[in-house]
Write a protein that holds these residues in place. Structure first.
Motif, PDB file in Angstrom:
ATOM      1  N   ALA A   1       0.906  -0.720   0.039  1.00 56.79           N
ATOM      2  CA  ALA A   1      -0.270  -0.349  -0.167  1.00 56.79           C
ATOM      3  C   ALA A   1       0.575   1.283  -0.195  1.00 56.79           C
ATOM      4  O   ALA A   1       0.702   2.227  -0.777  1.00 56.79           O
TER       5      ALA A   1
ATOM      6  N   LEU B   1       1.232   4.112  -3.001  1.00 56.64           N
ATOM      7  CA  LEU B   1       0.695   5.606  -3.258  1.00 56.64           C
ATOM      8  C   LEU B   1       1.331   6.728  -3.565  1.00 56.64           C
ATOM      9  O   LEU B   1       1.151   7.087  -3.463  1.00 56.64           O
TER      10      LEU B   1
ATOM     11  N   SER C   1      -6.566   8.657   1.396  1.00 54.90           N
ATOM     12  CA  SER C   1      -5.866   7.891   2.146  1.00 54.90           C
ATOM     13  C   SER C   1      -5.521   7.342   3.185  1.00 54.90           C
ATOM     14  O   SER C   1      -4.847   6.164   3.671  1.00 54.90           O
TER      15      SER C   1
ATOM     16  N   THR D   1      -6.319   3.948   5.052  1.00 58.82           N
ATOM     17  CA  THR D   1      -5.335   3.164   4.493  1.00 58.82           C
ATOM     18  C   THR D   1      -4.926   1.749   5.057  1.00 58.82           C
ATOM     19  O   THR D   1      -5.412   0.255   5.499  1.00 58.82           O
TER      20      THR D   1
ATOM     21  N   ALA E   1      -4.059  -4.628   0.515  1.00 57.32           N
ATOM     22  CA  ALA E   1      -3.419  -2.980   0.111  1.00 57.32           C
ATOM     23  C   ALA E   1      -4.669  -2.561  -0.771  1.00 57.32           C
ATOM     24  O   ALA E   1      -5.071  -1.124  -0.847  1.00 57.32           O
TER      25      ALA E   1
ATOM     26  N   ALA F   1      -8.173  -2.403   0.823  1.00 56.06           N
ATOM     27  CA  ALA F   1      -7.337  -0.960   1.806  1.00 56.06           C
ATOM     28  C   ALA F   1      -7.621   0.675   1.033  1.00 56.06           C
ATOM     29  O   ALA F   1      -8.158   1.402   1.150  1.00 56.06           O
ATOM     30  N   ILE F   2      -6.567   0.917  -0.107  1.00 59.33           N
ATOM     31  CA  ILE F   2      -6.650   1.599  -0.551  1.00 59.33           C
ATOM     32  C   ILE F   2      -8.483   2.355  -0.813  1.00 59.33           C
ATOM     33  O   ILE F   2      -8.160   3.646  -0.939  1.00 59.33           O
ATOM     34  N   LYS F   3      -9.090   1.317  -1.835  1.00 58.78           N
ATOM     35  CA  LYS F   3     -10.399   1.891  -2.338  1.00 58.78           C
ATOM     36  C   LYS F   3     -10.950   2.377  -0.905  1.00 58.78           C
ATOM     37  O   LYS F   3     -11.920   3.809  -1.494  1.00 58.78           O
ATOM     38  N   SER F   4     -11.143   1.273  -0.379  1.00 65.33           N
ATOM     39  CA  SER F   4     -12.033   1.583   1.120  1.00 65.33           C
ATOM     40  C   SER F   4     -12.177   2.800   1.529  1.00 65.33           C
ATOM     41  O   SER F   4     -12.748   3.527   2.113  1.00 65.33           O
ATOM     42  N   SER F   5     -10.497   3.498   1.784  1.00 62.14           N
ATOM     43  CA  SER F   5     -10.027   4.662   2.646  1.00 62.14           C
ATOM     44  C   SER F   5     -10.895   5.544   1.328  1.00 62.14           C
ATOM     45  O   SER F   5     -11.483   6.773   2.022  1.00 62.14           O
TER      46      SER F   5
ATOM     47  N   TYR G   1     -10.990   5.573  11.818  1.00 60.83           N
ATOM     48  CA  TYR G   1     -11.596   4.357  12.285  1.00 60.83           C
ATOM     49  C   TYR G   1     -12.493   4.111  12.754  1.00 60.83           C
ATOM     50  O   TYR G   1     -13.642   3.295  12.555  1.00 60.83           O
TER      51      TYR G   1
END
Length: 256
Positions: free
Chosen positions: A138, A142, A173, A176, A187, A190-194, A242
């Motif tokens: 990740a 980034l 991000s 993430t 990874a 997590a980036i997409k979800s952030s 979070y």
């Protein structure tokens, strides 16, 4: 118990509620529990890392050439072509290497939230598999994306635009790593979800991040060494955000 992946789908469809004052108060209470220990760990790490970096610099430049004028020619703004690419590669490599250590602040914040005792080993918790690969991946993705865009805009005379885009990527991000270590997401997921989470309440979360940054920078007042003891407030804020949004951990395996 719903999985974090399902929670993300709910957020994508319906958004979420976030109590601004509650997040700040919770983050500060969490910070008070980890401030001293986390600050000491960060100070020791930076001294150790500084010694290694100084040794590497002396070996590369030579102690006789170690003066401001010679060092200035190696600053990023004076590099082009291959030297600039080498600089970027080294920067990404170092960032990826220390990312799991910095992620240890989230583990410390989590222990403080649950009133679990933490130790020196807590800071190195995420050098263990499977977190290591996902955190490093990740960070690499980034930074590569961020550095690439910055270099693209800078070489075309739009350095300010590149800096703004880089700041936006960092902002969208910032959840993430918590999504990896607590949500058990891979990874890329997590980036997409952030991005999805922050997109739903960008102004509220931006305000919280600005408060966290200001709180972290307070350490510069008086004696600059205080910054080591205020930076953990940033991680407490990210952890609290979070925790308030997702609300629980997933017991599932990593979702890649």
């Amino acid at each position: 118990m719903k999985s974090v992946a399902n929670r993300i789908e709910e957020i994508k469809s319906n958004g979420y509620q976030l109590n601004f004052d509650a997040v700040i108060n919770s983050a500060f209470e969490n910070y008070k529990k980890i401030a001293l220990y986390a600050g000491l760990m960060l100070f020791v790490f930076m001294v150790f890392f500084g010694l290694i970096a100084s040794t590497a610099l002396i070996s590369f430049v030579g102690i006789d050439n170690l003066n401001p004028e010679n060092i200035k020619q190696y600053s990023p703004e004076n590099l082009t072509g291959i030297p600039l690419l080498i600089y970027m590669a080294i920067n990404i490599f170092v960032s990826v290497l220390i990312a799991p250590f910095l992620s240890g602040f989230y583990k410390m914040a989590d222990c403080a939230k649950k009133d679990i005792e933490f130790h020196v080993s807590t800071m190195f918790e995420y050098y263990k598999s499977p977190y290591l690969m996902e955190i490093c991946l990740a960070t690499f993705v980034l930074l590569l994306f961020n550095s690439g865009l910055s270099m693209l805009f800078e070489t075309n005379g739009y350095a300010i635009i590149g800096a703004i885009i880089g700041a936006l990527i960092s902002f969208f991000s910032f959840l993430t790593v918590p999504l990896i270590v607590f949500g058990k997401l891979g990874a890329i997921a997590a980036i997409k979800s952030s991005f999805i989470i922050i997109y739903k309440k960008p102004l509220t979360l931006l305000a919280l991040v600005i408060i966290a940054i200001i709180g972290a920078l307070v350490g510069f007042i008086g004696c600059c060494i205080g910054i080591f003891f205020t930076i953990p407030f940033l991680y407490s804020m990210y952890y609290t955000v979070y925790n308030e949004i997702i609300g629980y951990e997933s017991d599932s395996e990593l979702v890649l």
